[in-house]
Design a protein around this motif. Structure first.
Motif, PDB file in Angstrom:
ATOM      1  N   VAL A 156       4.223  -0.697   5.709  1.00  0.00           N
ATOM      2  CA  VAL A 156       3.032  -0.642   4.640  1.00  0.00           C
ATOM      3  C   VAL A 156       2.250  -1.860   4.687  1.00  0.00           C
ATOM      4  N   HIS A 174      -2.896  -1.880   0.567  1.00  0.00           N
ATOM      5  CA  HIS A 174      -2.876  -2.309  -0.899  1.00  0.00           C
ATOM      6  C   HIS A 174      -1.591  -1.798  -1.765  1.00  0.00           C
ATOM      7  N   TYR A 175      -0.691  -1.252  -1.171  1.00  0.00           N
ATOM      8  CA  TYR A 175       0.460  -0.962  -1.712  1.00  0.00           C
ATOM      9  C   TYR A 175       1.617  -1.989  -1.510  1.00  0.00           C
ATOM     10  N   THR A 230       5.539  -2.214  -3.528  1.00  0.00           N
ATOM     11  CA  THR A 230       6.309  -1.662  -2.725  1.00  0.00           C
ATOM     12  C   THR A 230       7.466  -3.019  -2.353  1.00  0.00           C
TER      13      THR A 230
END
Length: 180
Positions: free
Chosen positions: A138, A144-145, A149
């Motif tokens: 990720v 950007h996540y 997460t």
């Protein structure tokens, strides 16, 4: 209706006292353990990082680890960058402490509990390695996540797994007690 009898809640108070006591003692000991290695990462954090890097290498990525000289972190380094840095809080020990405190507080203590604890620790360790590997991906491909997460999604997954293990232990414990 007469006042609530405190005797009704004695098992609950006993469980909570044992749980909180075990949790506090183990966290205190863990704090001493972490402090003994400060400012460098502790061996468990390093091993978790190494195992994560080994799994990433197994799937074909050239990942190495690098301990920070003045912070308790180990970076997973890929292509000259470190998409993920593993802190002591990411090594799974705190989750294992919560798992152990609940399991022991609920009882019964015996051989089956020891086996269950070992199985639970292995599950927590494995899910944590998978979490770090997915956070690596990720961070590298969908930065950007990363906050969501890391902070919410994977934390929820680990604690749901621990909850499932606890439910399994409660069911096993109740079945052991009913056979006595």
């Amino acid at each position: 209706m007469k006042g609530i009898q405190l005797r009704e809640f004695k098992p609950t108070f006993f469980f909570l006292t044992k749980f909180v006591g075990i949790y506090l003692v183990l966290n205190l000991l863990y704090g001493f353990y972490i402090t003994a290695y400060y400012p460098k990462p502790d061996p468990v954090t390093h091993i978790v990082s190494e195992n994560s890097a080994a799994l990433l290498r197994f799937i074909g990525l050239d990942v190495v680890t690098s301990d920070h000289p003045t912070r308790p972190t180990t970076a997973l380094v890929y292509d000259g960058k470190s998409p993920v840095t593993v802190y002591e809080g990411c090594n799974g020990i705190n989750v294992m402490i919560v798992f152990l405190a609940f399991t022991v507080a609920f009882g019964p203590i015996g051989k089956k509990m020891l086996y269950f604890l070992l199985l639970g620790f292995a599950c927590i360790y494995l899910i944590n390695l998978i979490r770090i590997i997915l956070l690596f991906w990720v961070s590298r491909d969908l930065p950007h996540y990363m906050y969501f997460t890391h902070k919410y999604f994977f934390t929820a997954i680990i604690y749901v797994m621990v909850l499932i293990l606890w439910i399994g232990w409660v069911r096993l414990s109740l079945s052991l007690n009913s056979k006595r």
